[in-house]
Write a protein that holds these residues in place. Structure first.
Motif, PDB file in Angstrom:
ATOM      1  N   VAL A  62     -19.523 -21.010  13.190  1.00  0.00           N
ATOM      2  CA  VAL A  62     -18.137 -21.071  12.716  1.00  0.00           C
ATOM      3  C   VAL A  62     -17.196 -20.458  13.741  1.00  0.00           C
ATOM      4  CG1 VAL A  62     -16.534 -20.161  10.990  1.00  0.00           C
ATOM      5  CG2 VAL A  62     -18.730 -21.129  10.271  1.00  0.00           C
ATOM      6  N   GLU A  63     -17.592 -19.355  14.330  1.00  0.00           N
ATOM      7  CA  GLU A  63     -16.734 -18.670  15.295  1.00  0.00           C
ATOM      8  C   GLU A  63     -16.547 -19.464  16.579  1.00  0.00           C
ATOM      9  OE1 GLU A  63     -18.622 -14.919  15.741  1.00  0.00           O
ATOM     10  OE2 GLU A  63     -17.974 -14.155  13.778  1.00  0.00           O
ATOM     11  N   GLN A  64     -17.445 -20.390  16.864  1.00  0.00           N
ATOM     12  CA  GLN A  64     -17.301 -21.230  18.058  1.00  0.00           C
ATOM     13  C   GLN A  64     -16.333 -22.388  17.837  1.00  0.00           C
ATOM     14  OE1 GLN A  64     -21.192 -22.572  19.287  1.00  0.00           O
ATOM     15  NE2 GLN A  64     -22.070 -20.524  19.182  1.00  0.00           N
ATOM     16  N   PRO A  91      -8.694 -24.552  12.957  1.00  0.00           N
ATOM     17  CA  PRO A  91      -7.922 -23.432  12.393  1.00  0.00           C
ATOM     18  C   PRO A  91      -8.507 -22.973  11.065  1.00  0.00           C
ATOM     19  CG  PRO A  91      -6.458 -25.170  13.173  1.00  0.00           C
ATOM     20  CD  PRO A  91      -7.849 -25.724  13.227  1.00  0.00           C
ATOM     21  N   ALA A  92      -8.429 -21.681  10.843  1.00  0.00           N
ATOM     22  CA  ALA A  92      -9.024 -21.116   9.633  1.00  0.00           C
ATOM     23  C   ALA A  92      -8.392 -21.675   8.364  1.00  0.00           C
ATOM     24  CB  ALA A  92      -8.898 -19.595   9.655  1.00  0.00           C
ATOM     25  N   ILE A 126     -29.811 -16.620   8.152  1.00  0.00           N
ATOM     26  CA  ILE A 126     -29.135 -17.912   8.007  1.00  0.00           C
ATOM     27  C   ILE A 126     -27.623 -17.725   8.036  1.00  0.00           C
ATOM     28  CG2 ILE A 126     -28.661 -19.798   6.393  1.00  0.00           C
ATOM     29  CD1 ILE A 126     -31.556 -19.669   5.527  1.00  0.00           C
ATOM     30  N   HIS A 127     -27.136 -16.716   7.308  1.00  0.00           N
ATOM     31  CA  HIS A 127     -25.694 -16.452   7.281  1.00  0.00           C
ATOM     32  C   HIS A 127     -25.188 -16.078   8.671  1.00  0.00           C
ATOM     33  CE1 HIS A 127     -21.811 -15.161   5.740  1.00  0.00           C
ATOM     34  NE2 HIS A 127     -21.946 -14.050   6.450  1.00  0.00           N
ATOM     35  N   GLU A 128     -25.939 -15.260   9.388  1.00  0.00           N
ATOM     36  CA  GLU A 128     -25.521 -14.857  10.734  1.00  0.00           C
ATOM     37  C   GLU A 128     -25.440 -16.050  11.669  1.00  0.00           C
ATOM     38  OE1 GLU A 128     -28.416 -11.993  11.826  1.00  0.00           O
ATOM     39  OE2 GLU A 128     -27.540 -10.356  10.632  1.00  0.00           O
ATOM     40  N   ARG A 129     -26.436 -16.917  11.605  1.00  0.00           N
ATOM     41  CA  ARG A 129     -26.426 -18.097  12.478  1.00  0.00           C
ATOM     42  C   ARG A 129     -25.265 -19.026  12.128  1.00  0.00           C
ATOM     43  NH1 ARG A 129     -31.226 -19.001  15.573  1.00  0.00           N
ATOM     44  NH2 ARG A 129     -30.145 -20.877  16.273  1.00  0.00           N
TER      45      ARG A 129
END
Length: 289
Positions: free
Chosen positions: A49-51, A55-56, A41-44
C-alpha cells in the motif's frame, strides 16, 4: 530465479516440502510461524500500500454485476455477443465498439463508473473467456469479429494513453493486460476476421496480434450488404508498443517480429494510421487478405 531441478522434485513428491526448504528454494516469498501469520500478512500488505501512488482519499469504481444472458448456444453482454456452433466446435465472438461519446478525463471516467467502454468490455471479455474455458471445454475454436467505429475505439486508446499516469486509468489498462494474457493461454485456436464495418484499432488490434490466424477482406462484398460500410482497416496505437505485454514480457508485436527488428521499428511510423488490407499484409500484421 528458481532452479529447474527444485520444482521438478516438488511436483513429483506426494508429501510436498516444508516451509524452510520452500523458502530456500524460492518457491514461496516469505515464511511465518502460525502465531505471527496474520501479522506478517498485514505487514506485507501495508508495504505494498505504501508503494502505491494512489491518493489516500481516492475513490475507485464499483464493479457492478455484469449484465449477462446465457442461453443454450448463445451468451450476450452489453458490448459482446457469442454464438456457439456445436457442430463446428466454434464460439464466434462479436465485439461492439463504443456507441456514445467517451469521458475525456480521469474524473469523468470515474463518474462513468463500470460503464466506461474499455473497462466494461475488458470485464465482459474476461468473464466470457472464463465461462467458455470452464463450461464449454469441447469448443476448441474461437473466432473474433468486431462492429463499430474505429475512430471511437482509437479515441478510447488515446484517452488511456494520455492519462496513463493516473492510478485509475493504469488499473484499467492492467485489467486489459491480464485479460489478454488469459486469452493467450486459453489453449484454443483463435481466428480473427477483419471485415468492412469492423473496429480493430488499438486495444482491439491486440486480438488480431493474439490470433493464430487473421483474415482481412480487401474491398467490399456488395451482395452481403456491405456497400454502405467503410472498408476493412486496422489501426495501431501506442498501447500496442509496451502497455500490454504477454506472459513472456514481450508485446505481441515484438513476438511477431522477434527476428525482424527493422520491420518492428517501422511499425511505429504507422501509429494512428488506418491500414487497409494491402498495407496490413505488407506490414505483416495479418495472415491473409
Amino acid at each position: 530465479h528458481v532452479r529447474r531441478d527444485h520444482p521438478d522434485f516438488f511436483c513429483t513428491t506426494s508429501e510436498g516440502i516444508r516451509g524452510k526448504r520452500a523458502l530456500e528454494w524460492k518457491l514461496i516469498d516469505d515464511l511465518a510461524p502460525r502465531s505471527r501469520f496474520d501479522e506478517v500478512i498485514h505487514e506485507r500488505a501495508q508495504a505494498y500500500v505504501e508503494q502505491s501512488d494512489r491518493p489516500a482519499d481516492a475513490v475507485g469504481i464499483a464493479l457492478t454485476p455484469l449484465q449477462r444472458t446465457v442461453e443454450a448456444d448463445r451468451i450476450r453482454y452489453e458490448h459482446l455477443a457469442i454464438e456457439i456452433d456445436r457442430n463446428l466446435d466454434l464460439a464466434a465472438f462479436v465485439i461492439s465498439g463504443p456507441q456514445s461519446p467517451l469521458p475525456q478525463t480521469p474524473e469523468d471516467i470515474q463518474a462513468a463508473g463500470a460503464s466506461f467502454w474499455p473497462l466494461a468490455l475488458a470485464r465482459e471479455l474476461d468473464d466470457a473467456i472464463l465461462h467458455l474455458r470452464f463450461n464449454e471445454g469441447e469448443i476448441g475454436t474461437w473466432s473474433f469479429r468486431s462492429v463499430g467505429d474505429p475512430v471511437r475505439v482509437a479515441e478510447a486508446d488515446a484517452i488511456l494513453h494520455r492519462h496513463a499516469g493516473h492510478w485509475l486509468v493504469r488499473e484499467i489498462v492492467l485489467y486489459w493486460k491480464r485479460t489478454l494474457k488469459r486469452l493467450d493461454v486459453s489453449a484454443r485456436s483463435l481466428l480473427v476476421f477483419i471485415e468492412p464495418g469492423s473496429c480493430f484499432a488499438g486495444l482491439l488490434c491486440e486480438l488480431v496480434l493474439a490470433a493464430d490466424r487473421s483474415y482481412m477482406l480487401d474491398g467490399i462484398l456488395e451482395e452481403d450488404g456491405q456497400a454502405d460500410l467503410p472498408p476493412a482497416s486496422i489501426q495501431l496505437s501506442p498501447l500496442n508498443f509496451g502497455s500490454l505485454p504477454m506472459v513472456n514480457g514481450l508485446t505481441r508485436l515484438q513476438s511477431r517480429f522477434l527476428d525482424a527488428t527493422d520491420d518492428f521499428e517501422r511499425l511505429q511510423d504507422h501509429i494512428g494510421v488506418p491500414l487497409d488490407a494491402g498495407a496490413a499484409e505488407n506490414l505483416g500484421l495479418v495472415t491473409f487478405i
